[in-house]
Write a protein that holds these residues in place. Sequence first.
Motif, PDB file in Angstrom:
ATOM      1  N   TRP A 157     115.826  66.762  38.863  1.00 19.96           N
ATOM      2  CA  TRP A 157     114.570  66.785  39.397  1.00 19.96           C
ATOM      3  C   TRP A 157     114.650  66.619  40.811  1.00 19.96           C
ATOM      4  O   TRP A 157     113.458  66.127  41.456  1.00 19.96           O
ATOM      5  CB  TRP A 157     113.743  65.711  38.685  1.00 19.96           C
ATOM      6  CG  TRP A 157     114.296  64.312  38.629  1.00 19.96           C
ATOM      7  CD1 TRP A 157     115.325  63.786  37.829  1.00 19.96           C
ATOM      8  CD2 TRP A 157     114.214  63.273  39.490  1.00 19.96           C
ATOM      9  NE1 TRP A 157     115.708  62.549  37.989  1.00 19.96           N
ATOM     10  CE2 TRP A 157     115.051  62.207  39.207  1.00 19.96           C
ATOM     11  CE3 TRP A 157     113.439  63.133  40.648  1.00 19.96           C
ATOM     12  CZ2 TRP A 157     114.738  60.924  39.990  1.00 19.96           C
ATOM     13  CZ3 TRP A 157     113.328  61.918  41.363  1.00 19.96           C
ATOM     14  CH2 TRP A 157     114.162  60.800  40.933  1.00 19.96           C
ATOM     15  N   GLY A 158     115.815  66.507  41.547  1.00 22.14           N
ATOM     16  CA  GLY A 158     115.854  66.693  42.985  1.00 22.14           C
ATOM     17  C   GLY A 158     116.563  65.307  43.387  1.00 22.14           C
ATOM     18  O   GLY A 158     117.074  64.504  42.591  1.00 22.14           O
ATOM     19  N   ASP A 159     116.214  65.035  44.716  1.00 21.35           N
ATOM     20  CA  ASP A 159     117.080  63.846  45.321  1.00 21.35           C
ATOM     21  C   ASP A 159     115.869  62.704  45.733  1.00 21.35           C
ATOM     22  O   ASP A 159     115.252  63.185  46.723  1.00 21.35           O
ATOM     23  CB  ASP A 159     117.876  64.304  46.486  1.00 21.35           C
ATOM     24  CG  ASP A 159     118.476  63.348  47.306  1.00 21.35           C
ATOM     25  OD1 ASP A 159     118.478  62.183  46.668  1.00 21.35           O
ATOM     26  OD2 ASP A 159     119.143  63.519  48.279  1.00 21.35           O
ATOM     27  N   PRO A 160     116.018  61.850  44.990  1.00 15.65           N
ATOM     28  CA  PRO A 160     115.062  60.665  45.417  1.00 15.65           C
ATOM     29  C   PRO A 160     115.237  60.147  46.548  1.00 15.65           C
ATOM     30  O   PRO A 160     114.297  59.601  47.382  1.00 15.65           O
ATOM     31  CB  PRO A 160     115.323  59.647  44.273  1.00 15.65           C
ATOM     32  CG  PRO A 160     116.372  59.905  43.715  1.00 15.65           C
ATOM     33  CD  PRO A 160     116.860  61.508  43.859  1.00 15.65           C
ATOM     34  N   ALA A 161     116.404  60.218  47.498  1.00 16.70           N
ATOM     35  CA  ALA A 161     116.844  59.712  48.708  1.00 16.70           C
ATOM     36  C   ALA A 161     115.999  60.404  49.761  1.00 16.70           C
ATOM     37  O   ALA A 161     115.777  60.021  50.886  1.00 16.70           O
ATOM     38  CB  ALA A 161     118.359  59.804  48.888  1.00 16.70           C
ATOM     39  N   ARG A 162     115.656  61.757  49.548  1.00 15.95           N
ATOM     40  CA  ARG A 162     114.935  62.430  50.439  1.00 15.95           C
ATOM     41  C   ARG A 162     113.484  62.576  50.023  1.00 15.95           C
ATOM     42  O   ARG A 162     112.680  63.108  50.638  1.00 15.95           O
ATOM     43  CB  ARG A 162     115.434  63.809  50.403  1.00 15.95           C
ATOM     44  CG  ARG A 162     115.197  64.753  49.254  1.00 15.95           C
ATOM     45  CD  ARG A 162     115.562  66.219  49.582  1.00 15.95           C
ATOM     46  NE  ARG A 162     114.861  67.132  48.795  1.00 15.95           N
ATOM     47  CZ  ARG A 162     114.856  68.594  48.826  1.00 15.95           C
ATOM     48  NH1 ARG A 162     115.298  68.931  49.896  1.00 15.95           N
ATOM     49  NH2 ARG A 162     114.063  69.136  47.888  1.00 15.95           N
ATOM     50  N   GLY A 163     112.971  61.674  49.021  1.00 16.93           N
ATOM     51  CA  GLY A 163     111.503  61.662  48.726  1.00 16.93           C
ATOM     52  C   GLY A 163     111.157  62.392  47.652  1.00 16.93           C
ATOM     53  O   GLY A 163     110.201  62.717  47.288  1.00 16.93           O
ATOM     54  N   ASP A 164     112.016  63.111  46.960  1.00 11.87           N
ATOM     55  CA  ASP A 164     111.795  63.897  45.511  1.00 11.87           C
ATOM     56  C   ASP A 164     111.304  62.796  44.630  1.00 11.87           C
ATOM     57  O   ASP A 164     111.647  61.911  44.439  1.00 11.87           O
ATOM     58  CB  ASP A 164     112.926  64.631  45.109  1.00 11.87           C
ATOM     59  CG  ASP A 164     113.288  65.775  46.119  1.00 11.87           C
ATOM     60  OD1 ASP A 164     112.409  66.237  46.903  1.00 11.87           O
ATOM     61  OD2 ASP A 164     114.370  66.273  45.844  1.00 11.87           O
ATOM     62  N   VAL A 165     110.320  63.200  43.794  1.00 13.86           N
ATOM     63  CA  VAL A 165     109.626  62.203  42.669  1.00 13.86           C
ATOM     64  C   VAL A 165     109.581  62.808  41.194  1.00 13.86           C
ATOM     65  O   VAL A 165     109.697  64.152  41.180  1.00 13.86           O
ATOM     66  CB  VAL A 165     108.321  61.987  43.174  1.00 13.86           C
ATOM     67  CG1 VAL A 165     108.495  61.105  44.450  1.00 13.86           C
ATOM     68  CG2 VAL A 165     107.417  63.059  42.970  1.00 13.86           C
ATOM     69  N   LEU A 166     109.741  62.095  40.500  1.00 11.46           N
ATOM     70  CA  LEU A 166     109.556  62.267  38.774  1.00 11.46           C
ATOM     71  C   LEU A 166     108.521  61.633  38.247  1.00 11.46           C
ATOM     72  O   LEU A 166     108.492  60.388  38.262  1.00 11.46           O
ATOM     73  CB  LEU A 166     110.966  62.202  38.235  1.00 11.46           C
ATOM     74  CG  LEU A 166     111.058  62.343  36.721  1.00 11.46           C
ATOM     75  CD1 LEU A 166     110.854  63.790  36.262  1.00 11.46           C
ATOM     76  CD2 LEU A 166     112.278  61.750  36.145  1.00 11.46           C
ATOM     77  N   VAL A 167     107.427  62.347  37.746  1.00 12.97           N
ATOM     78  CA  VAL A 167     106.348  61.557  37.167  1.00 12.97           C
ATOM     79  C   VAL A 167     106.328  61.906  35.671  1.00 12.97           C
ATOM     80  O   VAL A 167     106.635  63.156  35.329  1.00 12.97           O
ATOM     81  CB  VAL A 167     105.133  62.146  37.693  1.00 12.97           C
ATOM     82  CG1 VAL A 167     103.989  61.641  37.025  1.00 12.97           C
ATOM     83  CG2 VAL A 167     105.113  62.061  39.276  1.00 12.97           C
ATOM     84  N   LEU A 168     106.361  60.865  34.953  1.00 10.82           N
ATOM     85  CA  LEU A 168     106.465  60.905  33.318  1.00 10.82           C
ATOM     86  C   LEU A 168     105.095  61.041  32.792  1.00 10.82           C
ATOM     87  O   LEU A 168     104.495  59.417  32.547  1.00 10.82           O
ATOM     88  CB  LEU A 168     107.615  60.131  32.823  1.00 10.82           C
ATOM     89  CG  LEU A 168     109.108  60.217  33.501  1.00 10.82           C
ATOM     90  CD1 LEU A 168     109.756  59.160  32.766  1.00 10.82           C
ATOM     91  CD2 LEU A 168     109.514  61.586  33.313  1.00 10.82           C
ATOM     92  N   THR A 226     112.372  70.203  55.395  1.00 14.84           N
ATOM     93  CA  THR A 226     112.458  70.373  54.151  1.00 14.84           C
ATOM     94  C   THR A 226     111.306  69.666  52.960  1.00 14.84           C
ATOM     95  O   THR A 226     110.808  68.632  53.024  1.00 14.84           O
ATOM     96  CB  THR A 226     113.758  69.729  53.472  1.00 14.84           C
ATOM     97  OG1 THR A 226     114.789  70.064  54.082  1.00 14.84           O
ATOM     98  CG2 THR A 226     113.902  70.171  52.105  1.00 14.84           C
ATOM     99  N   THR A 227     110.657  70.675  52.372  1.00 19.87           N
ATOM    100  CA  THR A 227     109.379  70.244  51.392  1.00 19.87           C
ATOM    101  C   THR A 227     109.932  69.463  50.304  1.00 19.87           C
ATOM    102  O   THR A 227     111.116  69.664  49.724  1.00 19.87           O
ATOM    103  CB  THR A 227     108.876  71.511  50.805  1.00 19.87           C
ATOM    104  OG1 THR A 227     108.389  72.145  51.729  1.00 19.87           O
ATOM    105  CG2 THR A 227     107.729  71.126  49.979  1.00 19.87           C
ATOM    106  N   ARG A 228     109.397  68.228  49.973  1.00 16.33           N
ATOM    107  CA  ARG A 228     109.752  67.285  48.931  1.00 16.33           C
ATOM    108  C   ARG A 228     109.548  68.137  47.521  1.00 16.33           C
ATOM    109  O   ARG A 228     108.548  68.630  47.478  1.00 16.33           O
ATOM    110  CB  ARG A 228     109.044  66.134  49.040  1.00 16.33           C
ATOM    111  CG  ARG A 228     109.394  65.154  50.312  1.00 16.33           C
ATOM    112  CD  ARG A 228     108.896  63.827  50.521  1.00 16.33           C
ATOM    113  NE  ARG A 228     109.180  63.110  51.479  1.00 16.33           N
ATOM    114  CZ  ARG A 228     108.563  63.218  52.679  1.00 16.33           C
ATOM    115  NH1 ARG A 228     107.616  64.037  52.891  1.00 16.33           N
ATOM    116  NH2 ARG A 228     109.164  62.359  53.616  1.00 16.33           N
ATOM    117  N   ARG A 229     110.167  67.700  46.645  1.00 19.52           N
ATOM    118  CA  ARG A 229     110.021  68.060  45.329  1.00 19.52           C
ATOM    119  C   ARG A 229     109.341  67.311  44.339  1.00 19.52           C
ATOM    120  O   ARG A 229     109.463  65.872  44.637  1.00 19.52           O
ATOM    121  CB  ARG A 229     111.393  68.595  44.481  1.00 19.52           C
ATOM    122  CG  ARG A 229     111.843  69.767  45.174  1.00 19.52           C
ATOM    123  CD  ARG A 229     113.448  70.079  44.480  1.00 19.52           C
ATOM    124  NE  ARG A 229     113.184  70.064  43.023  1.00 19.52           N
ATOM    125  CZ  ARG A 229     114.351  70.122  42.283  1.00 19.52           C
ATOM    126  NH1 ARG A 229     115.661  70.145  42.793  1.00 19.52           N
ATOM    127  NH2 ARG A 229     114.319  70.156  40.809  1.00 19.52           N
TER     128      ARG A 229
END
Length: 485
Positions: free
Chosen positions: A249-260, A2-5
């Motif tokens: 913004w996704g699931d941080p447990a699978r490596g999704d990230v949020l940049v502010l 799965t591609t990380r978001r």
Amino acid sequence: MTTRRATVVGSGPNGLSAAVALARAGFDVTVIEAHSGIGGGTRTAELTLPGFRHDVCSAVHPAAFTSLFFDAFGMREKVGWLVPDASYAHPLDGGRAAIAWRDIARTADGLGVDRRAWNAMLRPLARHIDAVADVTGNQMLRVPRHPVTFVRFGLRALELGSPLGRHSFRSEEAHALLTGVIAHANTALPSVAASAAGLLLASQAHAGGWGFPVGGAQAIPDALAEDLRAHGGRIETGHRVDDLSALDWGDPARGDVLVLDTSPRLALTHPDAHGSWAAAIRRFRYGPGASKVDFALDGPVPWAHPDVHLSPTVHIGGTRAEIEAGENAVARGRVPERPFVLAAQPSILDPTRAPKGKSVLWTYIHVPPGSSVDATETVTRQIERFAPGFRDRILASHATTATEFAVYNPSAVGGDFAGGAVTFRQLIGRPVLSTSPWRTPMKGVYLASASTPPGPGVHGMAGWFAARLAIADATGERVELEDLF
């Protein structure tokens, strides 16, 4: 697999730089922007009359040429840049002026009795501009990679930021020329932090110069956005984010990230924002605001000194004493009658900015935070002092108060588009005291605005630092710029 978001809030240069890095690293990237157009502090628009293209916030970009991220990205090749021989000018009463030429020898020769002093202070820094950029362009809590430059730069900042600075030069011209760049920091003077910022700007003026894009600052985010889309990224405009708890913004447990690429205060709306980190963010201070005036002119500004016509950037405020008095008045909550005015006249080199024979002029003054003062008359009077007949050249003007800046861009709290007060403490801890200030304690959430190192300026470095951390945390692999470009 799965591609990380990756979701990036804010499409300023830092937000888009983070997005480009993440997309090139294989993330599925979405940038969310509140306005109908991208760019943040690097937008260009017709603010006065049709055909007159004004930069909405930043206009000239010294940091762009010393940015490691922009260098790897190829910003100098992807955008048409104009680099003047005169980096900045400083008019004085009596038709006098001091000019910071890109050629440091020419600058020093023009300062007469201060020729040796100017060379001694700035030539070593300009010669080692990459080392200076490294000293100032990363967090302070690390062992310096260029210790000699670090010490030299630090001692000069201490000198200029203390009463010793009054003895650095003998002439009014040299003092004014350096004080003009120091005053960019928008804080009470003298100041060690402001002197460090001014030294960096002055060094850049004598190294790569103070460049700006043909057609306006908008060219910078447009180039980044094109690369982002080429690597599968998306930009959603007209979507304002005020509360992270409502953002999918996704699931941080699978490596999704949020940049502010926003004020760090937005991170406080995250459900897990608490403890000492949240308290530090609440303590982070913002500086005075800016009140901006854009002018459409029937020709160039009629400066009394002919060489001021050659410089796109002009510092208007008189002597060192006058500038310091004005900046200190702002720090005490007052708007001075004779303020320091930062002006840019891009039309002297870029005919695309205005109809033939006409000019645009970009100006602002510093004001107390949240001020609703319209600076049009104050700026006009101050320019007229050094350019008699300026008032007669005005076809139209457009004022933006500090309050309006804060509404336009919530990251500019109180109208402070530097992203936070420029103090020594907040150079070390911006916005928190940490060796990785771009990382938050909330899993997968990162800060990437001017409120993080290396601070204000159009360079994309805060976005790159945040993205590099996010990639390493999500994948366990450390990436460098050469891995992406």
